[in-house]
Scaffold this motif. Structure first.
Motif, PDB file in Angstrom:
ATOM      1  N   TRP A  33       0.833  -1.205   0.000  1.00 51.37           N
ATOM      2  CA  TRP A  33       0.000   0.000   0.000  1.00 51.37           C
ATOM      3  C   TRP A  33       0.867   1.254   0.000  1.00 51.37           C
ATOM      4  N   ARG A  76      -3.947   2.912  -3.180  1.00 47.97           N
ATOM      5  CA  ARG A  76      -3.848   1.448  -3.297  1.00 47.97           C
ATOM      6  C   ARG A  76      -4.796   0.771  -2.314  1.00 47.97           C
ATOM      7  N   ASN A  79      -8.594   1.587  -3.292  1.00 48.23           N
ATOM      8  CA  ASN A  79      -9.020   0.822  -4.469  1.00 48.23           C
ATOM      9  C   ASN A  79      -9.384  -0.616  -4.110  1.00 48.23           C
ATOM     10  N   GLU A  80      -8.580  -1.241  -3.249  1.00 41.12           N
ATOM     11  CA  GLU A  80      -8.865  -2.617  -2.852  1.00 41.12           C
ATOM     12  C   GLU A  80     -10.148  -2.706  -2.031  1.00 41.12           C
ATOM     13  N   GLN A  82     -12.715  -0.578  -2.183  1.00 43.56           N
ATOM     14  CA  GLN A  82     -13.827  -0.322  -3.097  1.00 43.56           C
ATOM     15  C   GLN A  82     -14.128  -1.544  -3.954  1.00 43.56           C
ATOM     16  N   ARG A  83     -13.106  -2.265  -4.320  1.00 36.81           N
ATOM     17  CA  ARG A  83     -13.329  -3.484  -5.107  1.00 36.81           C
ATOM     18  C   ARG A  83     -14.185  -4.475  -4.334  1.00 36.81           C
ATOM     19  N   LEU A  84     -14.064  -4.466  -3.023  1.00 33.84           N
ATOM     20  CA  LEU A  84     -14.791  -5.428  -2.195  1.00 33.84           C
ATOM     21  C   LEU A  84     -16.188  -4.951  -1.814  1.00 33.84           C
ATOM     22  N   GLY A  86     -17.676  -1.671  -2.752  1.00 35.18           N
ATOM     23  CA  GLY A  86     -18.326  -0.676  -3.585  1.00 35.18           C
ATOM     24  C   GLY A  86     -17.642   0.680  -3.551  1.00 35.18           C
ATOM     25  N   ALA A  87     -18.121   1.569  -4.434  1.00 30.70           N
ATOM     26  CA  ALA A  87     -17.462   2.857  -4.636  1.00 30.70           C
ATOM     27  C   ALA A  87     -17.612   3.803  -3.461  1.00 30.70           C
TER      28      ALA A  87
END
Length: 241
Positions: A33, A76, A79-80, A82-84, A86-87
């Motif tokens: 990160w 970093r 982003n991870e 949000q991937r899990l 949501g935004a």
């Protein structure tokens, strides 16, 4: 990613039995990160700030301290998360944990997503544990029970008084007993965990301080209030707050 352990806790009667956001193991590595040298430089500043009082726990540094406000927004990491989930994400809680070398600081088996105040929806929340120094078997890295999130949230109780300045932690019992799986993490990396994953850490037997920041991220609707209180959220992105 490690395989699930056969020694996960017994499932609670009302558990929602599923793998969750992070798959069968219930956790995954968060690689780089930030640069290791950057993480260690921040750790050195924190050691200098807290060495005098040997302070072990700082609650919610993201609410007041510039370094933590910046850390929870590192691209970093964001982003991870949000991937899990949501935004739209917010920080619900942070804990800076400093394990000083040679001092007794055992953290019992516990789950991050439940306490007397609230319960986090494991499909709309995730824990990030980020290392500012190397965390290994000597310095007190995390130990996890892979697959334990499938048992849902478990009964918990406050540990016996130890006289530690950090207070009395909430803990849960693991049945059958297990040593868990160690998760060594280098400075500048971390671990993402299901909020139901059972984990713990041992005291630091190394030469220098072991420092990590625990962050609970949530998406809108990710909190069930158990005591009627209004959690103080710090939005990072999106709407719905």
């Amino acid at each position: 990613m490690p395989e699930p352990s056969p020694t996960a806790p017994a499932r609670s009667v009302n558990a929602v039995v599923d793998d969750g956001l992070l798959g069968p193991a219930g956790y995954g590595q968060l690689h780089r990160w930030t640069a290791p040298a950057t993480a260690r430089a921040r750790a050195a500043e924190l050691v200098a700030a807290h060495r005098g009082a040997l302070r072990e726990v700082v609650r919610n540094p993201h609410a007041e301290e510039d370094w933590a406000q910046a850390l929870v927004r590192v691209p970093r990491l964001v982003n991870e998360v949000q991937r899990l989930i949501g935004a739209s994400i917010a920080v619900e809680n942070t804990f800076l944990v400093v394990k000083w070398p040679g001092r007794d600081f055992e953290v019992p088996w516990h789950q991050d997503g439940i306490n007397d105040r609230l319960e986090l929806d494991p499909l709309r929340a995730v824990t990030a544990w980020v290392a500012l120094t190397d965390a290994d078997l000597t310095t007190g890295c995390l130990h996890v029970v892979p697959g334990s999130q499938q048992g849902g949230y478990l009964p918990y109780e406050r540990e016996f008084a130890t006289g530690a300045a950090r207070g009395r932690a909430l803990g849960t019992r693991v049945s059958p007993p297990t040593r868990g799986v160690p998760v060594p993490v280098a400075a500048g990396s971390g671990v993402l965990m299901d909020t139901r994953l059972v984990h713990r850490s041992h005291s630091n037997q190394g030469d220098g301080a072991r420092i990590g920041l625990n962050i609970r991220y949530v998406a809108p609707g990710g909190i069930r209030r158990r005591d009627g209180s209004n959690p103080s959220l710090h939005p990072i992105s999106g709407s719905g707050w």
